[in-house]
Design an enzyme around this catalytic site. Sequence first.
Site, PDB file in Angstrom:
ATOM      1  N   LYS A 116       0.970  -1.210  -0.048  1.00  0.00           N
ATOM      2  CA  LYS A 116      -0.051   0.024   0.264  1.00  0.00           C
ATOM      3  C   LYS A 116       1.081   1.333   0.031  1.00  0.00           C
ATOM      4  O   LYS A 116       0.422   2.302  -0.519  1.00  0.00           O
ATOM      5  CB  LYS A 116      -0.826   0.090   1.367  1.00  0.00           C
ATOM      6  CG  LYS A 116      -1.963  -1.311   1.208  1.00  0.00           C
ATOM      7  CD  LYS A 116      -2.799  -0.980   2.411  1.00  0.00           C
ATOM      8  CE  LYS A 116      -3.744  -2.283   2.450  1.00  0.00           C
ATOM      9  NZ  LYS A 116      -3.020  -3.754   2.550  1.00  0.00           N
ATOM     10  N   GLU A 185      -1.617   6.340   8.172  1.00  0.00           N
ATOM     11  CA  GLU A 185      -2.265   7.512   7.487  1.00  0.00           C
ATOM     12  C   GLU A 185      -3.298   8.017   8.269  1.00  0.00           C
ATOM     13  O   GLU A 185      -3.805   7.582   9.254  1.00  0.00           O
ATOM     14  CB  GLU A 185      -2.770   6.799   6.147  1.00  0.00           C
ATOM     15  CG  GLU A 185      -4.048   5.837   6.380  1.00  0.00           C
ATOM     16  CD  GLU A 185      -4.549   5.296   5.104  1.00  0.00           C
ATOM     17  OE1 GLU A 185      -3.878   5.214   3.955  1.00  0.00           O
ATOM     18  OE2 GLU A 185      -5.559   4.613   5.247  1.00  0.00           O
ATOM     19  N   HIS A 220     -12.433  -3.366  10.933  1.00  0.00           N
ATOM     20  CA  HIS A 220     -11.858  -2.888   9.496  1.00  0.00           C
ATOM     21  C   HIS A 220     -12.228  -4.029   8.432  1.00  0.00           C
ATOM     22  O   HIS A 220     -11.458  -3.953   7.286  1.00  0.00           O
ATOM     23  CB  HIS A 220     -10.706  -2.468   9.490  1.00  0.00           C
ATOM     24  CG  HIS A 220     -10.280  -1.555  10.400  1.00  0.00           C
ATOM     25  ND1 HIS A 220     -10.661  -0.174  10.738  1.00  0.00           N
ATOM     26  CD2 HIS A 220      -9.606  -1.603  12.125  1.00  0.00           C
ATOM     27  CE1 HIS A 220     -10.369   0.351  11.784  1.00  0.00           C
ATOM     28  NE2 HIS A 220      -9.614  -0.521  12.806  1.00  0.00           N
ATOM     29  N   ARG A 276      -6.296  -8.688  -7.143  1.00  0.00           N
ATOM     30  CA  ARG A 276      -6.840  -9.816  -7.156  1.00  0.00           C
ATOM     31  C   ARG A 276      -8.278  -9.895  -7.255  1.00  0.00           C
ATOM     32  O   ARG A 276      -8.794  -8.571  -7.272  1.00  0.00           O
ATOM     33  CB  ARG A 276      -6.536 -10.551  -5.637  1.00  0.00           C
ATOM     34  CG  ARG A 276      -6.792  -9.751  -4.462  1.00  0.00           C
ATOM     35  CD  ARG A 276      -6.401 -10.315  -3.222  1.00  0.00           C
ATOM     36  NE  ARG A 276      -6.659  -9.414  -2.094  1.00  0.00           N
ATOM     37  CZ  ARG A 276      -7.815  -8.824  -1.477  1.00  0.00           C
ATOM     38  NH1 ARG A 276      -8.945  -9.328  -1.920  1.00  0.00           N
ATOM     39  NH2 ARG A 276      -7.792  -8.167  -0.434  1.00  0.00           N
TER      40      ARG A 276
END
Length: 619
Positions: A116, A185, A220, A276
């Site tokens: 990421k 982040e 999450h 994917r």
Amino acid sequence: MISTLLVANRGEIACRIFRTCGELGIRTVAVHADADENALHARVADTAVRLPGSAPADTYLRGDLVVKAALAAGADAVHPGYGFLSENADFARAVLDAGLTWIGPSPEAIEAMASKTRAKELMGIASLDAAEVTEADLPVLVKAAAGGGGRGMRIVRRLEELSAALEAARAEAASAFGDGEVFVEPYLEHGRHVEVQILADAHGTVWPLGTRDCSLQRRHQKVIEEAPAPGLPEGLTEELYALAVQAARAVAYVGAGTVEFLVADGRAHFLEMNTRLQVEHPVTEEVFGLDLVAEQLRVAEGHALRTEPPRARGHAIEARLYAEDPARDWAPQTGTLHRLAVPAGVRLDTGYTDGDAIGVHYDPMLAKVVAHAPTRAEALRKLAGALESAMVHGPATNRDLLVRSLRHEEFAAARTDTGFYDRHLAALTSPAPDPYAPLAAALADACAPARSRFGGWRNLPSQPQVKRYERAGEECEVRYTHTRAGLTADGVRVVHADARLVVLEVDGVRRRFEVSAYGDQVHVNTTRLTALPRFPAPTAQVAPGSLLAPMPGTVVRIAEGLTEGSPVEAGRPLIWLEAMKMQHRIAAPAAGTLTALPVRTGQQVEMGTLLAVVESSRP
């Protein structure tokens, strides 16, 4: 042309890929760890190959063993599914080096997007430096650089919690993906999780196949997903399509993939690109009338996509059915899945069948239930009704939570965001028990062949029969009487009773109760009961302050410096259990002294095992 396909995965996604292969005439090969020897995916494939290894979950992360299995079984192609090795560039490269067809993007594209942090750099977005996070940056989100599914993610709202969150996220990411890299982040409190499905071929065509909203999440991890994402302005939708295509073209992407965004205040914030197939791909399939697995196989064989994708039609909603208890911090559940069936008219994707065991090694998702209809409101009603009447007999599940979520006024009005369960979980998990379910269970039990053979009525008036059940952690007691005319109970008329069906008339309204019993576990319609013994056996007293394992799992961490005699503060994490690839914290219930710590790191424990004892400092 692909003739034999190995799926480097397990469970629901392996079964789903095998289904398409069967329709296309492609032979299938499953791989399995020892714990999965009798799993459904290993049974439905044409061939199954054992992956040797001592740790069942880690076995599927051994790319060398998977390639060896493919060659041994005569496969000419490998599909990675999702999770495990699906975004591992080295595995993709090993498959290609072995002369096999890889069902997915190139290793170079995976390398560019699988991390990421690198994906953000490619899209021109910078992450926060963990060492430079200040109070002004809070709240922040710690995320695993590799993988997905919510593993290795932690929200940090206080600066002093950042160090522990980084450590826990690294450990969880390393366990789930074999890569402990994490990054930080900004965390947007009330954003919507919106994504774009893409499909690209090797000839330069990239299809943006609509949007999906995946905002209802726990830990999450997505719980309910739908397509298209409702209420997005047309301009924002076109912007999301453009960004998704930009990401795909930036790495010369080939195959199916997903570009994920957080949408807040009318703006799109790039999160990541998953190289994917996604868990939630069925809602896109239903809306576009596509089989994405079949398209993946066609693209891998070199076929070109049409210039334009098919047109979307209607709305689709998917609910993930988990073996977990939402009211107990989403604790995963284990045991036998006695029955799993949904009404006709909805799609069921699952890796389980009746009688299968739900173990501790893997994700607790039992199935995905998908409804498609001309409008969102119709799809929502259809899915909620199907889940409500589904037979899910076995350990506790999130089925009731799903039904209540789908019928919640906020979700019905498409006003949800990723904080939905933070706001509403307590209300959604408050029990709304059927008051007549225990009586129906007792009457059905009274009609069971082993009991009815001896009868139960008395020639003279006598005391009512009494049965006790546990329901959602609470004990309930019911009374009924055998008479010459049959079974009776106060306040209701028993219209019919046998071991499987009870019909009661309450205030002039007839109600049907379908009853299924598995030992002391009884399912009455959607109510799950545990029959309690008439004469409870004496049990050992549990010392006050005892902390018991809420689930089977492995002790992966004990708080640094914690020993018997250590003072502890209320709420302080003491022990970390790992179950189904997720870590669960066991915290001190009150301030006091740790008087017992009978477990050690690495120890396997069963549900109810004593982990620690905290003697409260309160008098």
